[in-house]
Each structure stands twice: as structure tokens, then as C-alpha cells.
Scaffold this active site. Structure first.
Site, short mmCIF file in Angstrom:
data_model
loop_
_atom_site.label_atom_id
_atom_site.label_comp_id
_atom_site.label_asym_id
_atom_site.label_seq_id
_atom_site.Cartn_x
_atom_site.Cartn_y
_atom_site.Cartn_z
CG ASP A 110 6.62 -2.06 -23.81
OD1 ASP A 110 6.76 -1.38 -22.77
OD2 ASP A 110 5.89 -1.69 -24.76
CD GLU A 111 8.95 2.39 -19.73
OE1 GLU A 111 7.90 2.85 -19.31
OE2 GLU A 111 10.04 2.92 -19.53
CE LYS A 131 8.88 -4.36 -13.84
NZ LYS A 131 7.98 -4.99 -12.83
NE ARG A 143 8.68 10.33 -18.67
CZ ARG A 143 7.73 9.38 -18.79
NH1 ARG A 143 7.90 8.37 -19.63
NH2 ARG A 143 6.61 9.44 -18.10
CG LEU A 188 -2.08 -1.07 1.12
CD1 LEU A 188 -3.03 -0.94 2.31
CD2 LEU A 188 -2.89 -1.04 -0.19
P1 NAD Z 1 0.83 0.46 -9.83
O1 NAD Z 1 1.85 1.50 -9.48
O2 NAD Z 1 -0.56 0.87 -10.16
O3 NAD Z 1 0.74 -0.64 -8.68
C1 NAD Z 1 1.88 -1.13 -8.02
C2 NAD Z 1 1.37 -1.83 -6.75
O4 NAD Z 1 2.52 -2.41 -6.11
C3 NAD Z 1 0.73 -0.90 -5.73
O5 NAD Z 1 -0.44 -1.48 -5.22
C4 NAD Z 1 1.79 -0.75 -4.64
O6 NAD Z 1 1.23 -0.52 -3.35
C5 NAD Z 1 2.47 -2.12 -4.72
N1 NAD Z 1 3.86 -2.11 -4.22
C6 NAD Z 1 4.84 -1.22 -4.54
N2 NAD Z 1 5.97 -1.53 -3.89
C7 NAD Z 1 5.69 -2.64 -3.15
C8 NAD Z 1 6.47 -3.47 -2.28
N3 NAD Z 1 7.75 -3.18 -2.00
N4 NAD Z 1 5.87 -4.55 -1.72
C9 NAD Z 1 4.58 -4.84 -1.98
N5 NAD Z 1 3.79 -4.09 -2.77
C10 NAD Z 1 4.35 -3.01 -3.36
O7 NAD Z 1 1.49 -0.34 -11.05
P2 NAD Z 1 0.81 -0.99 -12.35
O8 NAD Z 1 0.75 0.02 -13.42
O9 NAD Z 1 -0.40 -1.75 -11.95
O10 NAD Z 1 1.97 -2.02 -12.75
C11 NAD Z 1 1.97 -3.34 -12.19
C12 NAD Z 1 3.14 -4.10 -12.76
O11 NAD Z 1 3.02 -4.17 -14.19
C13 NAD Z 1 4.50 -3.46 -12.48
O12 NAD Z 1 5.42 -4.48 -12.20
C14 NAD Z 1 4.85 -2.75 -13.79
O13 NAD Z 1 6.25 -2.70 -13.95
C15 NAD Z 1 4.20 -3.66 -14.80
N6 NAD Z 1 3.76 -3.05 -16.06
C16 NAD Z 1 2.96 -1.95 -16.06
C17 NAD Z 1 2.50 -1.43 -17.27
C18 NAD Z 1 1.62 -0.20 -17.32
O14 NAD Z 1 1.40 0.34 -18.43
N7 NAD Z 1 1.06 0.27 -16.22
C19 NAD Z 1 2.87 -2.04 -18.48
C20 NAD Z 1 3.71 -3.17 -18.44
C21 NAD Z 1 4.12 -3.68 -17.23
O1 DAU Z 2 5.52 0.49 -21.75
C1 DAU Z 2 5.09 -0.01 -20.51
C2 DAU Z 2 5.25 1.06 -19.47
O2 DAU Z 2 4.25 2.02 -19.73
C3 DAU Z 2 5.12 0.53 -18.05
O3 DAU Z 2 6.18 -0.35 -17.78
C4 DAU Z 2 5.14 1.67 -17.03
O4 DAU Z 2 4.88 1.16 -15.73
C5 DAU Z 2 4.06 2.66 -17.40
O5 DAU Z 2 4.14 3.77 -16.54
C6 DAU Z 2 4.21 3.11 -18.85
O6 DAU Z 2 5.41 3.92 -19.02
P1 DAU Z 2 5.39 5.26 -19.90
O7 DAU Z 2 6.51 6.11 -19.49
O8 DAU Z 2 5.24 4.94 -21.34
O9 DAU Z 2 3.97 5.86 -19.39
P2 DAU Z 2 3.50 7.33 -19.02
O10 DAU Z 2 2.02 7.27 -18.84
O11 DAU Z 2 4.30 7.94 -17.95
O12 DAU Z 2 3.82 8.14 -20.36
C7 DAU Z 2 3.27 7.74 -21.61
C8 DAU Z 2 3.75 8.74 -22.65
O13 DAU Z 2 3.15 10.02 -22.37
C9 DAU Z 2 5.26 8.96 -22.63
O14 DAU Z 2 5.71 9.16 -23.97
C10 DAU Z 2 5.42 10.25 -21.83
C11 DAU Z 2 4.15 11.02 -22.15
N1 DAU Z 2 3.66 11.91 -21.07
C12 DAU Z 2 3.50 11.37 -19.82
C13 DAU Z 2 3.05 12.14 -18.77
C14 DAU Z 2 2.88 11.55 -17.40
C15 DAU Z 2 3.35 13.23 -21.33
O15 DAU Z 2 3.47 13.71 -22.47
N2 DAU Z 2 2.92 14.00 -20.28
C16 DAU Z 2 2.75 13.51 -19.02
O16 DAU Z 2 2.35 14.29 -18.13
#
Ligand code: NAD
Ligand code: DAU
Length: 333
Positions: free
Chosen positions: A124-125, A151, A271, A36
Site C-alpha cells: 500500500d506504500e 516497489k 524518519r 538469503l
Molecule cells: P522480508 O524483508 O522479511 O523478506 C524478504 C525476503 O526476500 C528475504 O528472505 C530475503 O532474503 C529475500 N530477498 C531479498 N532480495 C532478494 C533477491 N534479490 N533475490 C532473492 N531473494 C531476495 O520482507 P517481508 O516483510 O516478508 O515482505 C515480503 C514482500 O511483501 C515484499 O515484497 C514487501 O514489499 C511486501 N510487503 C510487505 C509488507 C510488510 O508489512 N512487511 C506489507 C505489504 C507488502
Molecule cells: O504499508 C506496508 C509497508 O509496511 C510494507 O510495504 C513495508 O515493507 C513495511 O516495512 C511497512 O512499512 P512501514 O514504514 O510502515 O513500517 P515500519 O515498521 O518501518 O514503521 C511503521 C511505523 O512505525 C512508521 O510510521 C514508522 C514508525 N517507526 C518505525 C520504526 C522502525 C517508529 O516510530 N520507530 C521505529 O523504530
């Protein structure tokens, strides 16, 4: 599988995964182990059946705690992570603790307990940016920011664990995921909720060049489930949405769905180390029977409508810690 541990199950994808798994497998029980952090939210779980879903607050960086939670489970699926690139640029300590040390602890606990299946959710990052074509699982990781490097670090430790000790670890690498319950620091829910409030949408560097591949959250969860059940130990599986869009296209789509003006777009400083384009091939997972089901236009409409219908969920979040983060991140851009 009768009892699985899901770590990070109170976050965006983890909570959607828990909901999907309980709906798909009526006999399944889930222990949801989550620290959390600011991104973990019990509101994401309040509709789940307490007879089949047990929440435990804990940290995967705490070896004894994760060992105890995993005792006797049939599988562990790890979502726990620091997940936001911009926060990792502000400071990566928590990212190393969770994404590297935490993953190592899960591998060690699985080895000691002889856990039959370990699925690590990655991204995929880790491949970094690609100008043309798509990465396959055979391409080497070249992460470009502290988040993706952490990661990749966790992945390498896990793959070495498999190689050395035979720990049955499988890794998935998903593309940019969207849908309900995403913390509004990520671009899509940030822009939707800002636009609903008539606030500026801070688009990095004009949004013309940066491309992300959008994957609906339920499609991502089905891919993880398939890799858990049919994926091989020691293998990596890409999960791609197949919806590559430039950020400006995503931004215009959000404004269009909300009936808002493009005047809300605010071009801000880029960024640092911003990866230009992500693109992966999901051929390997498709060979096991996975395919994305959600059409992008439909998924976007559903998602934007969800944030419109669930202001109770995101308005609580966009206070306190979030406002402080938002000021630090955007005030001098
Ligand atoms: P999120 O930030 O919404 O959720 C992360 C969760 O992990 C939270 O509930 C947080 O409380 C918990 N957490 C963080 N540190 C912790 C710890 N030390 N111990 C236990 N719990 C902990 O993230 P998300 O977007 O749901 O991503 C989930 C997973 O999927 C991550 O591993 C992320 O790298 C991966 N991922 C995300 C995306 C995306 O677009 N969001 C895409 C590809 C992969
Ligand atoms: O590709 C998978 C990844 O996608 C996951 O592993 C990450 O957890 C998830 O956060 C996401 O990463 P990105 O960096 O691609 O996501 P984000 O939403 O931060 O940004 C998406 C795109 O939008 C990126 O090109 C940056 C841009 N952006 C982002 C923010 C937050 C903006 O232009 N303005 C913003 O304020």
C-alpha cells in the site's frame, strides 16, 4: 497448480505463505528461491516437509538463475524485496536491484517460459500518504520514499509487460503486516523484543500522527492466494487489515501486553519523508470472497506471545549485522 516457485520465501511474509500453502493444498510442491540477505532466514522454514518444499539459494537480479528456477512451474509468487524503509533511506542500491531489476527479470522469464500465472506482492506504500478516506486500485502511485518508489517501479514495469506482451501478471498491495517471524527491524517486533529486554522503544516524532493499517500475516497470505487463483491478469488488488491505529496506540498496546512501563518510550527524531497515514480499500478483493479473519486485539496478543515464546529465534538475529545497523540507525536520534 502442482508446482509453484515462491521467491523471497525465507523472509517474514514469504515463509508464512509457504507454510499456509503447503497446509491448504496437500498436492502442492513449492520451490523456495531466496538470496538469503540479512532478512532471509532458514530458521523460518525448519518445520517444513522436505518432500514438498525445496529451498534454492539465488538472486532474482540474476536473470539466468531465476529463469532456471522457474522452468516448468505453474506459477510464481514474488515476495523477494528490500523491504525496510529506513534501510532504503540509508542507501537504495539493493532496492533497485531487487525491486526493479529483479521484478523485470521475473517478467522476462515468465514471458520466455510461458508461465501461466505471475503474482507480484506489492505494498500500500506505493500510493503514498492520504489524509482522509482510502485509496482504491484506480488511484495513481505517488510513492514517498526510496523503498516505495522501487516497489512502484517494479509494478509499472510488470503492468507494461502485461500490456505489451500479455504476460499474465497480477499485483497485490498489502497493508502493514504483523505476526510470527518478522525481522525485528520493523516497528512491531523491534518494540516487542526491546520491551522484553527493558530497552527503549524509539518512537519517531511522538507517534501521535502516524497511522498504519495492521493486517495479520495469515490474512495477508490468504489474500495473496485468492488473487493468485481468482485475480485477473493485469489487475491490482488491495489487501487491507481494516485496523488503522496511531503508532502511539500500537506502542501502548505492546507495553500493556508485556506488562511494561510507558517510561520505555523514547521520543526520537522523525524518519525523513515519513508518510503520515496509509489507508486502502479492499473492496475489489472482497468481491472475490476475501475478508480478514483476525481481530486486532487477538492478533496482537498472539503475536506478542509468539515473540515471548521464541526468544531462540530473535536473539540470534539481534547480534552482529543487526547491532551495527541499529547503531547507525538510532545512535544520534
Ligand atoms: P522480508 O524483508 O522479511 O523478506 C524478504 C525476503 O526476500 C528475504 O528472505 C530475503 O532474503 C529475500 N530477498 C531479498 N532480495 C532478494 C533477491 N534479490 N533475490 C532473492 N531473494 C531476495 O520482507 P517481508 O516483510 O516478508 O515482505 C515480503 C514482500 O511483501 C515484499 O515484497 C514487501 O514489499 C511486501 N510487503 C510487505 C509488507 C510488510 O508489512 N512487511 C506489507 C505489504 C507488502
Ligand atoms: O504499508 C506496508 C509497508 O509496511 C510494507 O510495504 C513495508 O515493507 C513495511 O516495512 C511497512 O512499512 P512501514 O514504514 O510502515 O513500517 P515500519 O515498521 O518501518 O514503521 C511503521 C511505523 O512505525 C512508521 O510510521 C514508522 C514508525 N517507526 C518505525 C520504526 C522502525 C517508529 O516510530 N520507530 C521505529 O523504530
Amino acid at each position: 497448480m502442482k508446482r509453484i516457485v515462491v521467491t523471497g520465501g525465507a523472509g517474514f511474509i514469504g515463509s508464512n505463505f509457504v507454510r499456509c500453502m503447503l497446509a491448504t493444498y496437500p498436492e502442492l510442491h513449492i520451490v523456495n528461491f531466496d538470496k538469503l540477505t540479512y532478512a532471509g532466514n532458514l530458521d523460518n522454514l525448519n518445520d517444513l516437509d522436505p518432500a514438498r518444499h525445496m529451498f534454492v539459494q539465488g538472486d532474482i537480479a540474476d536473470k539466468a538463475a531465476i529463469l532456471k528456477a522457474m522452468n516448468g512451474c505453474d506459477a510464481i509468487v514474488n515476495f523477494a524485496a528490500g523491504s525496510h524503509v529506513d534501510r532504503s533511506i540509508m542507501g537504495a542500491d539493493d532496492f533497485i536491484d531487487t525491486n526493479v531489476t529483479g521484478v523485470y527479470n521475473i517478467c522476462e522469464a515468465a514471458r520466455e517460459l510461458r508461465t501461466p500465472r505471475v503474482l507480484l506482492v506489492s505494498t500500500d506504500e506505493v500510493y503514498g500518504s492520504i489524509d482522509e478516506g482510502s485509496f482504491t486500485e484506480d488511484d495513481p502511485p505517488r510513492p514517498g520514499n526510496p523503498y516505495s518508489a522501487s516497489k512502484a517501479g517494479g509494478e509499472l514495469i510488470a503492468l507494461a509487460h502485461f500490456n505489451t506482451f500479455g504476460t499474465p501478471i497480477t499485483i497485490t498491495r498489502g497493508s502493514n503486516t504483523y505476526g510470527p517471524y518478522q525481522y525485528p527491524e520493523k516497528v512491531l517486533p523491534l518494540f516487542v523484543t526491546n520491551a522484553i529486554d527493558g530497552q527503549p522503544l524509539p518512537l519517531y516524532s511522538g507517534g501521535e500522527n502516524n497511522v498504519r493499517d495492521w493486517l495479520y500475516v495469515e490474512d495477508h497470505c490468504r489474500g495473496i492466494d485468492l488473487a493468485l487463483r481468482k485475480g485477473q491478469a493485469g489487475q491490482i488488488y488491495n489487501i487491507a487489515g481494516g485496523n488503522e491505529r496511531r503508532n502511539i496506540v500500537l506502542t501502548r498496546k505492546i507495553l500493556d501486553l508485556l506488562g511494561k512501563s510507558e517510561d520505555l518510550i523514547k521520543l526520537v527524531k522523525d524518519r525523513p519523508g515519513h508518510d503520515r497515514r496509509y489507508s486502502i480499500s479492499a473492496t475489489k478483493l472482497k468481491a472475490l470472497g476475501w475478508a480478514p479473519r483476525m481481530d486486532w486485539d487477538q492478533g496482537m496478543a498472539l503475536t506478542v506471545q509468539w515473540y515471548r515464546d521464541n526468544e531462540w529465534w530473535w536473539r540470534k538475529i539481534k547480534t552482529g549485522e543487526f547491532l551495527e545497523y541499529y547503531r547507525r540507525q538510532y545512535h544520534d536520534r
